[in-house]
Write a protein that holds these residues in place. Structure first.
Motif, PDB file in Angstrom:
ATOM      1  N   LEU A  20       0.754  -1.245   0.065  1.00 34.02           N
ATOM      2  CA  LEU A  20      -0.106   0.176   0.123  1.00 34.02           C
ATOM      3  C   LEU A  20       0.945   1.451  -0.065  1.00 34.02           C
ATOM      4  N   THR A  21       2.143   1.168   0.555  1.00 34.13           N
ATOM      5  CA  THR A  21       2.969   2.181   0.664  1.00 34.13           C
ATOM      6  C   THR A  21       3.564   2.732  -0.612  1.00 34.13           C
ATOM      7  N   ALA A  22       3.430   1.588  -1.398  1.00 39.09           N
ATOM      8  CA  ALA A  22       4.304   1.667  -2.822  1.00 39.09           C
ATOM      9  C   ALA A  22       2.962   2.168  -3.600  1.00 39.09           C
ATOM     10  N   GLY A  23       1.810   1.882  -3.445  1.00 38.75           N
ATOM     11  CA  GLY A  23       0.881   2.185  -4.144  1.00 38.75           C
ATOM     12  C   GLY A  23       0.439   3.772  -4.054  1.00 38.75           C
ATOM     13  N   THR A 120     -10.307   4.418  -6.483  1.00 39.88           N
ATOM     14  CA  THR A 120     -10.747   3.131  -5.945  1.00 39.88           C
ATOM     15  C   THR A 120      -9.649   2.757  -4.783  1.00 39.88           C
ATOM     16  N   PHE A 121      -8.651   3.304  -4.746  1.00 38.43           N
ATOM     17  CA  PHE A 121      -7.349   2.769  -3.957  1.00 38.43           C
ATOM     18  C   PHE A 121      -7.649   3.017  -2.502  1.00 38.43           C
ATOM     19  N   TYR A 122      -8.363   4.400  -2.104  1.00 35.09           N
ATOM     20  CA  TYR A 122      -8.319   4.697  -0.824  1.00 35.09           C
ATOM     21  C   TYR A 122      -8.984   3.858   0.176  1.00 35.09           C
ATOM     22  N   VAL A 182       2.994   2.197 -12.839  1.00 37.44           N
ATOM     23  CA  VAL A 182       1.371   1.771 -12.592  1.00 37.44           C
ATOM     24  C   VAL A 182       1.297   0.267 -12.791  1.00 37.44           C
ATOM     25  N   GLY A 183       1.963  -0.030 -14.076  1.00 31.80           N
ATOM     26  CA  GLY A 183       1.721  -1.386 -14.543  1.00 31.80           C
ATOM     27  C   GLY A 183       2.690  -2.250 -13.629  1.00 31.80           C
ATOM     28  N   VAL A 184       3.615  -1.940 -13.045  1.00 32.49           N
ATOM     29  CA  VAL A 184       4.360  -2.715 -12.008  1.00 32.49           C
ATOM     30  C   VAL A 184       3.647  -2.920 -10.829  1.00 32.49           C
ATOM     31  N   MET A 185       2.698  -2.000 -10.371  1.00 32.88           N
ATOM     32  CA  MET A 185       1.906  -2.048  -9.170  1.00 32.88           C
ATOM     33  C   MET A 185       0.814  -3.031  -9.406  1.00 32.88           C
TER      34      MET A 185
END
Length: 368
Positions: A20-23, A120-122, A182-185
């Motif tokens: 989540l930190t990386a996101g 959508t992430f939060y 973004v693709g990596v995540m």
């Protein structure tokens, strides 16, 4: 119950914290990368006005707020992974649209798509931490996750100020590099976020808890929840005021130039990391004092903001920026969230975090 991945002793909740930190880092690199280089973008589009430049972030946050409540409901209904991966893919598509835009209309459209995807992430992030992180680690873990916003903001501001501001790379390349991240995540989410499929015993326990604490609209409007909404509104409004206003203020009102704008602005975010970790640790050790800590941090942060506006000295302004970062939003937010978790309806945890965070769009945009 602590959930672990198969064939590993590394706790799942710790893996969630890192992911989540990386996101947040990736999201905030995108959010802040364009702010210091608005004059360059204006020239690219033939002299875009300040209002048009302001619409870049305004359209992003339009998409962001439109997705807030729906994404929270969808996460609670269909699961986190099911919503998170398509959301990040949409974020990537929007970023590509922005990078490849030849007209402002296309750029605005891409900004809306990016906002919808990030929206959508939060709920996913805070429902995951609320569900899996041990109670005595919640404040500190939330602070670590939130540090991703600080790191991403700093990287976005500094990289755009330096690489784009000095003409090393075009601004579009910076966004395309963000798309790669973004693709990596997306791959990381797909491989590491578990699709929750409860066993019969666990499903029975969940059903019993939900029947005992059936959520309703009234659950979201308890006095404690209303107090948290108001407090969080003020906290986030100030933070996003800094996010959008500070680079322009430093340049036009205090004489900062070039890379110095991005470096000075990024100090808010980098000094926020030790502040968030320090105060969250204290809050976890003395949980009965969370309200006192929250109030003190809010008062100090407000004082630092006033000091930043009033001082004419560049050196003192930089100190004020660092102090606001240390005592401000990222320091107090994890404590608010962990305190709020005592009152939020568990069945609708993602929706609750979304409800609190809707203020993201109530930002002061000085470019409009």
């Amino acid at each position: 119950m602590e959930l672990t991945k198969k064939n590993t002793s590394f706790p799942y909740w710790k893996k969630i914290i890192f992911i989540l930190t990386a996101g947040w880092i990736v999201i905030w690199i995108y959010r802040t990368a364009l702010t210091p280089i608005y004059p360059i973008i204006s020239d690219y589009f033939g002299g875009a006005s300040d209002a048009q430049l302001g619409n870049i972030s305004s359209f992003y946050f339009l998409g962001y707020v439109l997705m807030q409540i729906p994404s929270g409901l969808l996460v609670d209904r269909f699961g986190k992974k099911t919503i998170l991966i398509p959301g990040f893919l949409l974020f990537g598509v929007g970023t590509v649209f922005v990078a490849m835009s030849q007209t402002l209309g296309t750029l605005f459209f891409g900004s809306v798509l990016a906002g919808l995807g990030c929206g959508t992430f939060y709920g996913v992030a805070y429902s995951l931490t609320a569900e899996y992180v041990p109670e005595n680690k919640k404040s500190l873990s939330t602070a670590i996750v939130n540090s991703g916003t600080a790191v991403g903001s700093g990287l976005g501001l500094v990289s755009s100020s330096y690489f784009v501001g000095k003409g090393i790379i075009p601004w579009q390349y910076l966004l395309l590099m963000t798309t790669v991240l973004v693709g990596v995540m997306v791959l990381v989410f797909w491989k590491n976020i578990l699709s929750k499929k409860p066993q019969r015993k666990e499903a029975t326990e969940i059903a019993e808890r939900q029947s005992e604490k059936r959520s309703s609209l009234k659950d979201l409007f308890k006095p404690q929840m209303i107090a948290a909404y108001i407090l969080y509104f003020s906290t986030l409004y100030t933070y996003y005021l800094i996010d959008t206003w500070l680079p322009n203020f430093l340049e036009t009102e205090r004489g900062f130039q070039g890379t110095a704008i991005g470096l000075a602005s990024s100090l808010v975010f980098f000094t926020a990391i030790p502040g968030a970790l320090f105060f969250s640790r204290i809050a976890d050790k003395i949980p009965h004092k969370k309200i006192t800590i929250i109030i003190l941090l809010e008062i100090i942060a407000a004082g630092m903001l006033l000091f930043m506006v009033e001082t004419k000295s560049q050196s003192l302004l930089v100190l004020g920026i660092m102090a606001y970062g240390f005592f401000g939003k990222l320091a107090v937010e994890p404590i608010i969230i962990s305190w709020l978790g005592q009152f939020a309806p568990q069945k609708s945890i993602a929706t609750t975090w979304i409800d609190v965070n809707k203020v993201d769009t109530k930002r002061a945009d000085t470019y409009r």
